[in-house]
Design a protein around this motif. Structure first.
Motif, PDB file in Angstrom:
ATOM      1  N   VAL A  63    -111.604  28.651  17.589  1.00 18.42           N
ATOM      2  CA  VAL A  63    -112.581  29.280  18.484  1.00 18.42           C
ATOM      3  C   VAL A  63    -113.279  28.210  19.326  1.00 18.42           C
ATOM      4  O   VAL A  63    -113.499  28.397  20.532  1.00 18.42           O
ATOM      5  N   THR A  64    -113.603  27.081  18.728  1.00 18.83           N
ATOM      6  CA  THR A  64    -114.248  25.997  19.476  1.00 18.83           C
ATOM      7  C   THR A  64    -113.348  25.516  20.607  1.00 18.83           C
ATOM      8  O   THR A  64    -113.807  25.345  21.741  1.00 18.83           O
ATOM      9  N   ILE A  65    -112.078  25.320  20.314  1.00 16.47           N
ATOM     10  CA  ILE A  65    -111.127  24.887  21.346  1.00 16.47           C
ATOM     11  C   ILE A  65    -111.036  25.930  22.458  1.00 16.47           C
ATOM     12  O   ILE A  65    -111.083  25.594  23.647  1.00 16.47           O
ATOM     13  N   ASN A  66    -110.946  27.192  22.093  1.00 11.67           N
ATOM     14  CA  ASN A  66    -110.855  28.260  23.099  1.00 11.67           C
ATOM     15  C   ASN A  66    -112.111  28.340  23.955  1.00 11.67           C
ATOM     16  O   ASN A  66    -112.030  28.526  25.174  1.00 11.67           O
ATOM     17  N   THR A 118    -105.247  15.609  25.192  1.00 12.21           N
ATOM     18  CA  THR A 118    -104.885  14.447  24.390  1.00 12.21           C
ATOM     19  C   THR A 118    -106.096  13.939  23.624  1.00 12.21           C
ATOM     20  O   THR A 118    -106.005  13.609  22.439  1.00 12.21           O
ATOM     21  N   ARG A 119    -107.235  13.882  24.286  1.00 10.79           N
ATOM     22  CA  ARG A 119    -108.472  13.430  23.649  1.00 10.79           C
ATOM     23  C   ARG A 119    -108.820  14.321  22.468  1.00 10.79           C
ATOM     24  O   ARG A 119    -109.167  13.839  21.390  1.00 10.79           O
ATOM     25  N   LEU A 120    -108.681  15.622  22.636  1.00 11.94           N
ATOM     26  CA  LEU A 120    -108.983  16.562  21.561  1.00 11.94           C
ATOM     27  C   LEU A 120    -108.059  16.340  20.368  1.00 11.94           C
ATOM     28  O   LEU A 120    -108.512  16.270  19.224  1.00 11.94           O
ATOM     29  N   ILE A 121    -106.779  16.185  20.623  1.00 13.29           N
ATOM     30  CA  ILE A 121    -105.814  15.989  19.540  1.00 13.29           C
ATOM     31  C   ILE A 121    -106.059  14.656  18.836  1.00 13.29           C
ATOM     32  O   ILE A 121    -106.019  14.575  17.606  1.00 13.29           O
ATOM     33  N   MET A 122    -106.337  13.618  19.587  1.00 11.62           N
ATOM     34  CA  MET A 122    -106.640  12.307  18.984  1.00 11.62           C
ATOM     35  C   MET A 122    -107.885  12.408  18.106  1.00 11.62           C
ATOM     36  O   MET A 122    -107.922  11.876  17.003  1.00 11.62           O
ATOM     37  N   GLN A 123    -108.887  13.099  18.595  1.00 20.13           N
ATOM     38  CA  GLN A 123    -110.131  13.238  17.833  1.00 20.13           C
ATOM     39  C   GLN A 123    -109.893  14.033  16.561  1.00 20.13           C
ATOM     40  O   GLN A 123    -110.358  13.658  15.486  1.00 20.13           O
TER      41      GLN A 123
END
Length: 164
Positions: A63-66, A118-123
């Protein structure tokens, strides 16, 4: 009263993770605050039933990502210029040793220069400790895409850090 305590426990378990993901995706604390609030409002509105703690955490991350993606594409965001917010060191850093913070600052500066996805996935992978499979489920991306973004993110961050 009992509902309030349940909500407080939900925030205790998931609040920090929600905020970190929102902050890394949105790049400033003001938008992260809005995302955080919207995620909690959606929880209160829909009151989903969770099978276990993992299901609960996955729901909040998804939900946060969306919500972040919705905020990024909203007319308000497209027509607004946000000032860079360097308060991430306070929000994301859990240690207090100055040498480590200095290294973390350089890494976080490099991380913030990556594209949103990419930043989200790395985090999620390095800071939140999610596995590639878990990230794949939450983001609805193939595992190979996650591996590719992690690889590209590491390479780009390496270039950024070597230029310092």
């Amino acid at each position: 009263m009992a509902e309030d305590k349940g909500f407080e426990k939900i925030i205790e378990r998931n609040g920090k993770s929600i905020y970190k993901i929102a902050f890394v995706y949105m790049k400033n604390r003001f938008d992260a605050d809005d995302v955080y609030q919207e995620v909690l409002l959606r929880y209160l509105k829909y009151r989903p039933h969770f099978e276990n703690c993992e299901h609960e955490k996955n729901w909040f991350v998804a939900v946060t990502i969306n919500v972040c993606k919705s905020f990024k594409t909203s007319a308000w965001q497209r027509h607004n210029v946000t000032v860079d917010d360097n308060s991430w060191s306070q929000i994301l850093a859990d240690n207090t040793e100055s040498r480590e913070i200095s290294q973390d600052n350089a890494v976080m500066d490099a991380l913030m220069q990556l594209d949103d996805d990419t930043r989200l996935i790395m985090q999620m992978y390095y800071y939140e400790g999610y596995s590639v499979k878990e990230i794949s489920i939450m983001t609805k991306l193939k595992e190979t895409s996650i591996y590719m973004r992690l690889s590209r993110g590491r390479k780009k961050m390496g270039r950024i850090l070597s230029e310092r």
